[in-house]
Design an enzyme around this catalytic site. Structure first.
Site, mmCIF file in Angstrom:
data_model
loop_
_atom_site.group_PDB
_atom_site.id
_atom_site.type_symbol
_atom_site.label_atom_id
_atom_site.label_comp_id
_atom_site.label_asym_id
_atom_site.label_seq_id
_atom_site.Cartn_x
_atom_site.Cartn_y
_atom_site.Cartn_z
ATOM 1 N N ASP A 74 -11.615 19.821 -25.943
ATOM 2 C CA ASP A 74 -10.602 19.796 -27.009
ATOM 3 C C ASP A 74 -9.184 19.720 -26.442
ATOM 4 O O ASP A 74 -8.948 19.977 -25.262
ATOM 5 C CB ASP A 74 -10.745 21.025 -27.917
ATOM 6 C CG ASP A 74 -10.580 22.348 -27.172
ATOM 7 O OD1 ASP A 74 -11.093 22.473 -26.043
ATOM 8 O OD2 ASP A 74 -9.918 23.254 -27.717
ATOM 9 N N GLU A 128 -11.362 25.450 -26.636
ATOM 10 C CA GLU A 128 -10.677 26.247 -25.607
ATOM 11 C C GLU A 128 -9.236 26.554 -26.013
ATOM 12 O O GLU A 128 -8.685 27.577 -25.603
ATOM 13 C CB GLU A 128 -10.699 25.501 -24.264
ATOM 14 C CG GLU A 128 -10.286 26.359 -23.072
ATOM 15 C CD GLU A 128 -8.791 26.426 -22.830
ATOM 16 O OE1 GLU A 128 -8.352 27.319 -22.097
ATOM 17 O OE2 GLU A 128 -8.042 25.590 -23.382
HETATM 18 ZN ZN LIG Z 1 -6.884 23.394 -20.732
#
Ligand SMILES: [Zn+2]
Length: 359
Positions: A74, A128
């Site tokens: 992401d 993340e």
């Molecule tokens: Zn990163």
């Protein structure tokens, strides 16, 4: 709909651009995860698993040691900086640094290394860049810890193609200053909690953060006020002020030790720890890690450095797997609108990892 196609044998610049242009802001990783999964499933030397939008591919060659190489799929939201563009060796656009350059290196090597000298586990995960409770690596650690079993882990977050070991821990705490409310026309009948917050701020201003050596790397700590609140109306003496501090502490300290340090510093005030995460020791004294450092630094030059920001290496550390950060891109450009990557770092990182994984 069939997944978008990824050519893992394309040159790394083309592959990175392709990965970036397949937008995958946190929570919208599905299409990219599908593309990664289907590309990896064409490779007979890998067995592929999936959990949500995380994909894990492993060799099973019975080697003496196993290494995890991980990256997140992401990105933070796009800021008018896609599609990517290549200009004089610099690839511009969201994700080029954080961290699809690293993911491109992972994917290219996952396809290329059919006979690595160590067994390999390639991890690509979601979420993340958002709240830690959603983190895809954390979810794998909870649902399938055996997928992450290894002797060593490399996280391909941007390090400017240098080796950064471990990471500092982080702790947030609220320091509460109490007073006595009163009408501001008769302030002498109260006690002003905003004025008394000066004591807290003065202690912070006078504080000298430590520099602490851990496994040969020097970690620089930090303790800062990051939020302050107090007061309920413009004619009321405030009876409560809260100063929120963020303590970034060396990985040799536990969360408990860090909390004790903050409580001692703000002795006399109520201290509430609201959030914390342990750091990770660099583990460069471990033989596998030392091997990695030597192989990587032979290609990229430089010396290992400490990682100051908290990263997912700490999740590996918590599983007992020493971990380092190593990836293309300047971390200072991560999340910036002008995020950009010197593409020669892609080849550098691939060559260094290849040298280590085929030695
Ligand atoms: Zn990163």
């Amino acid at each position: 709909m069939s997944p978008a196609e990824l050519d893992l044998t394309a040159d790394l610049t083309t592959l990175t651009a392709r990965l970036c242009d397949l937008r995958s802001v946190s929570g919208e990783e599905r299409a990219l995860a599908d593309a990664v999964e289907s590309a990896l499933r064409t490779l007979p030397h890998l067995s592929v698993d999936r959990d949500g939008d995380a994909v894990v591919a492993r060799t099973t060659l019975g080697r003496a040691s196993r290494v995890v190489i991980a990256g997140h799929l992401d990105t933070v939201p796009v800021a008018g900086n896609l599609p990517t563009r290549l200009d004089e060796g610099i690839l511009w656009g969201r994700g080029t640094v954080d961290m699809k350059g690293g993911v491109a290196v992972q994917l290219a090597l996952a396809a290329e290394l059919t006979e690595p000298s160590r067994d390999l586990t390639w991890v690509f995960y979601d979420h993340e860049e958002v709240d830690a409770s959603l983190n895809g690596l954390g979810r794998i650690a909870r649902n399938h810890p055996e997928w992450l079993a290894a002797d060593f882990a490399v996280l391909c977050e941007p390090t400017d193609a240098g080796l950064e070991g471990g990471c500092n821990g982080t702790l947030r705490a609220e320091i509460e200053v109490t007073g006595v409310a009163a009408h501001s026309a008769r302030a002498w009948t109260g006690r002003n909690a905003i004025h008394d917050a000066a004591t807290v701020l003065n202690r912070l201003a006078a504080y000298t953060p430590a520099e602490i050596e851990v496994d040969g790397l020097v970690y620089r700590e930090g303790l800062n006020a990051v939020l302050i609140s107090g007061g309920i109306a413009t004619n009321v003496i405030p009876d409560r002020t809260v100063v929120t501090v963020n303590y970034r502490f060396a990985p040799s300290r536990t969360v408990e030790q860090a909390a004790t340090h903050v409580r001692e510093l703000f002795d006399g005030f109520e201290v509430r720890v609201t959030d914390s995460a342990a750091g990770a020791r660099p583990g460069l004294d471990d033989p596998v890690a030392a091997d990695f450092a030597a192989a990587v630094l032979a290609v990229t030059g430089g010396v290992p450095a400490p990682k100051y920001g908290w990263t997912d290496v700490a999740r590996f550390s918590a599983l007992g797997v020493p971990a380092v950060n190593f990836g293309p891109g300047d971390p200072l450009l991560a999340h910036k609108d002008d995020e950009r990557l010197p593409v020669q770092q892609l080849d550098q990182c691939r060559d260094a990892l290849r040298a280590w994984l085929t030695a």
